[in-house]
Write an enzyme that holds these catalytic residues in place. Structure first.
Site, short mmCIF file in Angstrom:
data_model
loop_
_atom_site.label_atom_id
_atom_site.label_comp_id
_atom_site.label_asym_id
_atom_site.label_seq_id
_atom_site.Cartn_x
_atom_site.Cartn_y
_atom_site.Cartn_z
N GLY A 52 24.68 50.42 59.62
CA GLY A 52 25.15 52.59 59.01
C GLY A 52 23.96 52.92 59.14
CB CYS A 79 22.42 46.95 62.49
SG CYS A 79 21.39 48.41 63.97
CE1 TYR A 80 20.11 51.21 56.04
CE2 TYR A 80 21.65 49.93 54.65
CZ TYR A 80 20.62 50.94 54.32
OH TYR A 80 20.47 51.46 53.39
CG HIS A 169 25.66 47.33 66.18
ND1 HIS A 169 25.80 47.24 65.02
CD2 HIS A 169 24.90 47.66 67.16
CE1 HIS A 169 25.10 48.58 64.71
NE2 HIS A 169 24.72 48.92 65.50
CD GLU A 171 29.08 44.80 64.96
OE1 GLU A 171 28.53 43.96 65.12
OE2 GLU A 171 28.84 45.61 64.65
CG ASP A 226 50.57 54.25 68.01
OD1 ASP A 226 50.88 52.65 68.99
OD2 ASP A 226 49.92 54.47 69.03
CE LYS A 368 49.95 51.69 72.34
NZ LYS A 368 50.73 53.38 71.59
#
Ligand code: XMP
Length: 512
Positions: A52, A79-80, A169, A171, A226, A368
């Site tokens: 964050g 992280c945060y 991070h 991710e 979509d 997507k």
């Protein structure tokens, strides 16, 4: 299920995506909503604290309820999230002092930890850092398991309580083995990894029902992947409370309008208004050759027409859109950014406020490829799901200069032959987007023994990951020769074919 406490990182959704890839069901909730009662009620099997933008050293900055640490839940802080853990469990976090780290860093191992199974096989691991503050003293019970030059506490853990805290991070793409950490974490937390897109569908349907109740929903259907997936999903959730509006601006490809109508009205029995407004659009575009003017005319008419048809649906309270997660990130980072307008993109943003409608966006968390998977799950045919993107302004921007019905008819035929060639050669799925542009020049040719004076066209085919950058597709000479011959033989009105070998940048994918 797994609870992700969102502290506002730009990449929180990527955590969710990594978990979905591991077939683990997770929910993201903003930290403000995560009270101790909330956690008890949700009863997650494990918790992840996201990164964050705030600083835990600032008074009033986000926290988690203290009880969360005594519920026996495995917790991973990022992280945060790491700093919140350290701070709330009795460690220390400091700001600045030249220890900020942004970008690539290398973490070296400091001991054995189950979370790190499979890591450090080839020495230090590349990770992605993005932090101003840093932990200066770890909380009691924790130990250091990895350090980087600027983050002595890059990986810390209290394995007994299953508390893990990392500064980087895992991710993001730039932490190449980050997924392994998530995999280890969910294994430690006892997830079996049996969640599927089918389960996502059920959950999405439940949420749509909850949001919409017995109210009516309008969905703008473009025929693209979509909006199609959104429409089918919403129809499954609320049936005929949904009406789709398909604005046909007369700038679609060969047979496209018929296919869309057949698919949604006949196959899926979705109430569909086919708004054939081609006369209106082509009339307003008559004589216009400036690309931006053309785009603006189409964008404005589209909104007017959509609104007119939507107004004919009594008592609609919601507007459904096929917004994807990348659209959400882009619209955040774009707003107020220093970027210039290359092209005024055509979309229906701004419509809901204007019409006083609330939004239903069931694909907002998906990427997507996940939308395609969901589409398959919903039974949409593969040929439909794998379709190349098609721009909102349609063939108008593939017809540089003035648009006439004659040119559009020629363009449709040429495009159909080109796509047929690509499919026949098994190249369709290797290409991001392929189309023909009809050029505003006539050239001289000779066919049989006669002179021809017909239009020239350009073939375009590009590879790309996201449409932001692109390279031309390296067709073989045989393919290009055969395709040119077919187009000239089969399409009346074209006597010259060129291939566009411009990358993006400096070119754009479309011609206008
Ligand atoms: P460009 O031509 O800008 O295109 O390189 C990048 C991608 O965006 C599509 N595109 C549009 N899509 N409305 C859309 O919905 C538009 O106005 C629009 N203009 C371009 C283009 O087809 C390519 O996929």
């Amino acid at each position: 299920r797994l609870l992700i406490v969102d502290f506002g990182s730009q990449v929180t959704q990527l955590i969710a995506r990594r978990l979905r890839e591991l077939n683990v069901y997770c929910e993201i909730h903003p930290y403000q909503n995560v009270t101790a009662d909330f956690v008890r009620q949700m009863a997650p099997k494990a918790v992840i604290f996201s990164g964050g933008p705030d600083s835990v050293t600032r008074e009033g900055s986000p926290r988690v309820p203290q009880e969360i640490f005594s519920m026996g839940l495995p917790i991973l802080g990022i992280c945060y999230g790491q700093q919140v853990m350290m701070h709330q469990l009795g460690g220390k976090v400091e700001s600045g002092h030249g220890t900020a780290e942004f970008g690539r860093a290398y973490v070296t191992r400091q001991g054995q930890l189950d979370l790190l199974d499979g890591w450090f096989a080839e020495g230090p691991e590349q990770v992605w850092m993005s932090h101003g503050d840093h932990v200066s003293e770890i909380a009691p019970g924790f130990q250091v398991y990895g350090t980087s030059p600027n983050a002595p506490f890059a990986i810390t853990a209290d394995p007994e309580r299953h508390f893990y805290a990392v500064q980087f991070h895992p991710e993001v793409h730039h932490t190449p083995h980050g997924k392994t950490l998530y995999e280890n974490f969910v294994k430690l937390a006892g997830f079996s990894g049996d969640w599927t897109m089918g389960a996502y569908r059920e959950e999405a349907i439940r949420l749509i029902r909850e949001q919409v109740g017995d109210k009516k929903v309008i969905c703008g259907l473009s025929g693209g992947v979509d909006s199609s997936v959104a429409a089918v999903l919403i129809h499954e959730a609320i049936g005929d409370q949904l009406t789709c509006v398909f604005v046909d601006h007369g700038l679609l490809r060969k047979n496209e309008a018929e296919e869309v109508v057949a698919m949604f009205r006949d196959n899926y029995n979705i109430p569909l208004i086919h708004a054939d407004e081609s006369d209106l659009f082509l009339g307003e575009l008559d004589g216009q050759s400036d690309p931006e003017t053309k785009r603006k005319i189409i964008g404005k008419l589209f909104i007017d027409v959509f609104q007119k048809h939507a107004d004919s649906i009594d008592g609609a309270e919601f507007l459904a859109q096929g917004t994807l997660y990348p659209d959400v990130i882009e619209s955040v980072s774009f707003s107020g950014g220093p970027s210039v307008t290359i092209k005024s993109h055509h979309n229906v943003g701004g419509l809901p406020e204007k019409m006083g409608l609330k939004l239903v966006e069931p694909l907002r968390e998906l990427f997507k490829d996940e939308v395609r998977e969901l589409g398959r799950e919903l039974g949409l045919p593969d040929s439909f799901i794998g379709r190349h993107p098609f721009p909102g302004p349609g063939l108008a921007i593939r017809c540089p200069g003035e648009i006439t019905r004659e040119k559009l008819a020629i363009l449709r035929e040429a495009d159909a032959v080109y796509i047929d060639q690509i499919r026949k050669h098994g190249l369709y799925d290797e290409i991001w987007q392929a189309f023909v542009a009809i050029l505003p020049v006539r050239t001289v040719g000779v066919m049989g023994d006669g002179r021809t004076y017909d239009f020239a066209c350009a073939l375009r085919a590009v590879t790309s990951v996201d449409g932001m950058t692109a390279d031309y597709f390296p067709f073989s000479h045989e393919f290009l020769g055969e395709t040119a011959t077919r187009i000239i033989n089969e399409v009346k009105g074209i006597n010259r074919v060129t291939y566009d070998v411009t990358s993006k940048p400096p070119g754009t994918i479309e011609w206008e």
